[in-house]
Design a protein around this motif. Structure first.
Motif, PDB file in Angstrom:
ATOM      1  N   UNK A 224      21.403  -9.133 -40.855  1.00  0.00           N
ATOM      2  CA  UNK A 224      21.444  -7.900 -41.648  1.00  0.00           C
ATOM      3  C   UNK A 224      20.081  -7.530 -42.224  1.00  0.00           C
ATOM      4  N   UNK A 225      19.364  -8.532 -42.748  1.00  0.00           N
ATOM      5  CA  UNK A 225      18.046  -8.246 -43.321  1.00  0.00           C
ATOM      6  C   UNK A 225      17.065  -7.752 -42.268  1.00  0.00           C
ATOM      7  N   UNK A 226      17.239  -8.197 -41.029  1.00  0.00           N
ATOM      8  CA  UNK A 226      16.345  -7.738 -39.964  1.00  0.00           C
ATOM      9  C   UNK A 226      16.486  -6.233 -39.763  1.00  0.00           C
ATOM     10  N   UNK A 227      17.716  -5.734 -39.809  1.00  0.00           N
ATOM     11  CA  UNK A 227      17.934  -4.296 -39.629  1.00  0.00           C
ATOM     12  C   UNK A 227      17.380  -3.500 -40.800  1.00  0.00           C
ATOM     13  N   UNK A 228      17.606  -3.955 -42.030  1.00  0.00           N
ATOM     14  CA  UNK A 228      17.083  -3.202 -43.174  1.00  0.00           C
ATOM     15  C   UNK A 228      15.558  -3.223 -43.186  1.00  0.00           C
ATOM     16  N   UNK A 229      14.964  -4.351 -42.734  1.00  0.00           N
ATOM     17  CA  UNK A 229      13.505  -4.377 -42.658  1.00  0.00           C
ATOM     18  C   UNK A 229      12.999  -3.389 -41.619  1.00  0.00           C
ATOM     19  N   UNK A 230      13.639  -3.356 -40.448  1.00  0.00           N
ATOM     20  CA  UNK A 230      13.224  -2.410 -39.407  1.00  0.00           C
ATOM     21  C   UNK A 230      13.431  -0.970 -39.855  1.00  0.00           C
ATOM     22  N   UNK A 231      14.458  -0.732 -40.644  1.00  0.00           N
ATOM     23  CA  UNK A 231      14.674   0.604 -41.191  1.00  0.00           C
ATOM     24  C   UNK A 231      13.470   1.027 -42.029  1.00  0.00           C
ATOM     25  N   UNK A 232      12.957   0.112 -42.853  1.00  0.00           N
ATOM     26  CA  UNK A 232      11.807   0.455 -43.687  1.00  0.00           C
ATOM     27  C   UNK A 232      10.552   0.640 -42.845  1.00  0.00           C
TER      28      UNK A 232
END
Length: 305
Positions: A224-232
């Motif tokens: 999940x954190x990987x996706x939110x990081x890529x979003x940023x």
């Protein structure tokens, strides 16, 4: 490309009782300080050095300015005690000088990752892949419980008649259905940072990714954190081409990723229309912009299937 920057109270501006509590935690007088401006907290954030040469990072907040920031600092203390280092900084002390509250953590040498550098993105995804399993019976809530209300954001936007782009309104039923998959799609046993952005991450001098600012931690799927990081990264103008093939993401079902993006979009756009909290000027504009980034990525992904 710019990081979030806001004015904060600096170390010399903090009450003497707060500075004294920090110095007692560190066992020595603070002789120099450097304020950090990134992020959204209205509290202080200072890298301090003591007379004995010890370095630490200090975050404090005044409950009279924003009570939620104090609550977040208290939650972060719990999380850092649980993690005891690893990808997170070690907790060195707690400051309780009411109405002020804060925490003292180890100073992590490093720099914020560059969202335009794919090599930095890989380092942070590596760090996400190394997050530990959450201990049974620990203090962290499960993500499906923490965000249960956020998943209904699309319904609220629809029922309240909030103006949305035509393409979004056309896909609202599908966005709601994706968000409804959250309990299954996001479930897992990993510690999840919960708010991983470029300004909540560091690259250390030996080329390792470190994660800082942990008050939003939950238990859920490791990716999940990987996706939110890529979003940023995408929000800040970086490319995420190829990043979805990183080991922490490559085997995740596309529908699960889309469910997470839908929940994030619902959360950001539903939150963006609410009054700004005290001491957080600009947060709603930021959430609206993040919501737009989520939607552009999600709709682009759906068209690619």
């Amino acid at each position: 490309m710019t990081l979030r920057v806001r004015a904060r109270p600096t170390w010399p501006e903090l009450p003497a009782a707060v500075r004294g509590a920090v110095e007692r935690a560190l066992g020595s007088r603070v002789t120099s300080s450097e304020s950090r401006a990134g992020g959204w907290s209205p509290g202080s954030a200072d890298l301090v050095t003591t007379a004995g040469g010890r370095r630490a990072f200090v975050k404090t907040a005044d409950a009279r300015v924003n009570l939620e920031t104090v609550a977040m600092h208290r939650r972060e203390v719990e999380v850092l005690r649980l993690l005891a280092g690893g990808p997170a900084p070690r907790l060195l002390g707690v400051v309780d000088a009411r109405p002020w509250f804060g925490l003292v953590v180890e100073a992590v040498d490093g720099r914020h990752p560059d969202p335009l550098a794919p090599s930095d993105t890989r380092l942070l995804l590596d760090a996400v892949g190394g997050l530990p399993v959450a201990p049974a019976g620990g203090p962290l809530r499960r993500i499906e419980d923490e965000l249960a209300d956020a998943a209904h954001g699309w319904r609220r936007l629809r029922e309240d008649g909030v103006p949305l782009p035509d393409e979004v309104r056309e896909h609202l039923p599908h966005l709601e259905a994706l968000a409804a998959r959250m309990p299954h799609a996001l479930r897992g046993d990993s510690v999840v940072h919960g708010d991983l952005r470029v300004d909540n991450a560091l690259v250390d001098p030996v080329g390792g990714g470190r994660l800082i600012d942990w008050p939003s931690a939950v238990v859920g799927a490791r990716w999940l954190d990987a996706v939110t990081y890529l979003l940023d990264v995408r929000h800040l103008g970086g490319s995420i081409d190829g990043a979805m093939r990183h080991p922490v993401l490559r085997d995740v079902p596309a529908e699960d990723v889309d469910a997470w993006l839908s929940v994030l979009g619902a959360y950001f756009l539903d939150s963006a229309r609410r009054p700004e909290p005290p001491g957080l000027a600009g947060i709603r504009d930021y959430q609206a912009a993040q919501g737009a980034t989520v939607l552009s990525w999600l709709l682009e992904r759906r068209r690619g299937y």
